[in-house]
Design a protein around this motif. Sequence first.
Motif, short mmCIF file in Angstrom:
data_model
loop_
_atom_site.label_atom_id
_atom_site.label_comp_id
_atom_site.label_asym_id
_atom_site.label_seq_id
_atom_site.Cartn_x
_atom_site.Cartn_y
_atom_site.Cartn_z
N TYR A 96 0.86 -1.18 0.00
CA TYR A 96 0.00 0.00 0.00
C TYR A 96 0.90 1.23 0.00
CZ TYR A 96 -3.93 -3.06 0.91
OH TYR A 96 -4.89 -4.03 0.80
N ARG A 150 -5.25 0.34 12.07
CA ARG A 150 -4.16 0.69 11.16
C ARG A 150 -4.52 0.28 9.73
NH1 ARG A 150 1.13 -1.59 9.57
NH2 ARG A 150 2.46 0.18 9.05
N ASP A 151 -5.13 -0.88 9.59
CA ASP A 151 -5.56 -1.36 8.27
C ASP A 151 -6.52 -0.35 7.64
OD1 ASP A 151 -5.73 -4.26 6.71
OD2 ASP A 151 -7.53 -3.05 6.47
N ARG A 152 -7.50 0.09 8.43
CA ARG A 152 -8.48 1.05 7.93
C ARG A 152 -7.82 2.36 7.55
NH1 ARG A 152 -9.69 5.29 10.08
NH2 ARG A 152 -8.84 4.69 12.10
N LYS A 207 -5.63 2.16 4.31
CA LYS A 207 -6.45 2.02 3.10
C LYS A 207 -7.22 3.31 2.82
CE LYS A 207 -6.96 -2.99 3.44
NZ LYS A 207 -7.86 -4.12 3.75
N ASP A 220 -4.74 -7.83 3.81
CA ASP A 220 -4.16 -7.59 5.13
C ASP A 220 -2.96 -6.65 4.96
OD1 ASP A 220 -2.83 -7.63 7.57
OD2 ASP A 220 -3.19 -9.76 7.91
N VAL A 221 -3.10 -5.44 5.46
CA VAL A 221 -2.03 -4.44 5.30
C VAL A 221 -0.72 -4.92 5.91
CG1 VAL A 221 -1.28 -2.14 6.03
CG2 VAL A 221 -3.57 -2.46 5.10
N GLU A 222 -0.80 -5.64 7.04
CA GLU A 222 0.42 -6.11 7.68
C GLU A 222 1.19 -7.07 6.78
OE1 GLU A 222 1.65 -5.04 10.59
OE2 GLU A 222 -0.03 -3.64 10.64
#
Length: 495
Positions: free
Chosen positions: A211, A247-249, A252, A269-271
């Motif tokens: 991302y 953190r994901d929200r 994004k 999954d951003v992680e």
Amino acid sequence: MSERVAVIGAGPAGIAAARYLKGQGFAPVLFEAHDAPGGQWNRENPKSGVWPGMRTNTARMVTKLSDADYPAGTALFPRNGEVLAMLQTVAERFGLLDDARFGAEVTGLARGGAGWRLTWRDGQGEHAESFPRAVVATGRFNRPWAPEMPGLESFSGTLGVRHSFDYQGPEAWRGKRVVIAGGATSAVEIASDLAMAGAAGVHVAQRRQRYVIPKIVAGVPIEYLGLTLRAARAAETAPPDRLAADRDRFIKEIGGNPAAYGCPPADPDVEKAGVTGCPYYLDLVAEDRIAVHPWIARVEGRRVIFADGGHVEADGILMATGFRLSLPFLSDEIARTVRLSPTDMELAEFTLHPDLPGLAFLGLWPQFGPYMVALEQQARFVAYAWGGAIAMPDATKLRAALRPLSATGVPGGGHQAHVMALHFARLAGVAPPETLARRPVLDRSPVTGETFRVAGPNADPGAETRLRRDFDLFAPADASAGPAGLPRRDGSDAA
């Protein structure tokens, strides 16, 4: 006579260490292989990966030490030379260069005498001296690394194969076709630089799609949106699943879906996907000025062949593939004790080892975000513990805290800049007490050096005023935040 401390490296970490050690009554001696201070920020330094036109990718308030400020009129994202000037200002203000050894390449550090025996080489030959204490502050990003690729040695493009560490600007690449291997910050920033400065074709090969977040959103630096003191404090107590979801929200929401710009899909999954930052990259992909490919499968002469079978004829390949830890001067005994590897080492609080009293390591953990604020607080932790301003953790506590640098051991997880800075500030006894931390100007500002100068040792009466200067300009009107401390653009606290 003041106790002397050898400080290896005169970049941000070394300067911060020397400044606070001197403030605690020590006599720090900086050892720097280059002939001037600044470390990575001195682009004349052979161990610097800074190119002439490079700006910071983090805002000025988090890209400095708290004893100096940028001159009025400095851009929000300073030029590299302006960062160097800021570091030089600190070094000169505290007389840190008076006893510094420049052009001194450290060749060995081992136990010796009543502490640590240092050997170094300069224009006059080989030298050795023992110091009661020593600080290793040589930085994490000075040993370029590139993976093996089938046929890479056969590449016959006129610009050859280079590492991003050696990138010196777009001039040599104008009118040329380049393949950049990597997907993190150096890769996307150099790709953007080349695409906007006249390269004939820019191709990025990556193992996975990250991302990509901007530097500034609707006039608000992202530091005011996600790297605040509120966010750091909340991360210490938020449930890990809620913290990850927030953190994901957040990522994004401010970065968007890379696939919508023409990039490959990122892992939901951003992680797992990872995050990088650049204000131009996604737009340039959307304009078809940067082409994104899977990883390089092999190279045949000028032809670079990707894992999906696609290929390009390239004039040059840039390996933006990262760095390895480089501490070749450590004795075998020290290296074994800290379990040094090309990618990791084991320390307590990222800094100390119970079996190596009087030796500290600064700035060697892998961090997401700007280093300087966390470095300064780590330097204060060491100086105050050695100087007696705070209690030195005993060997039992240090042994219990031993872990690899790659493992955080910090509430909130990750190696995020604001969380790491608060962690070191708590160790140093300089985190703002609750009554101060809840003031809007601290609570909603990014975690900066000034955040940790409002209370405790070396408190600065002007720190809060300096925070307010930027706060009044940049702080978003919507100050609501979820339990993890990340701002919610709609003002809600819903999951």
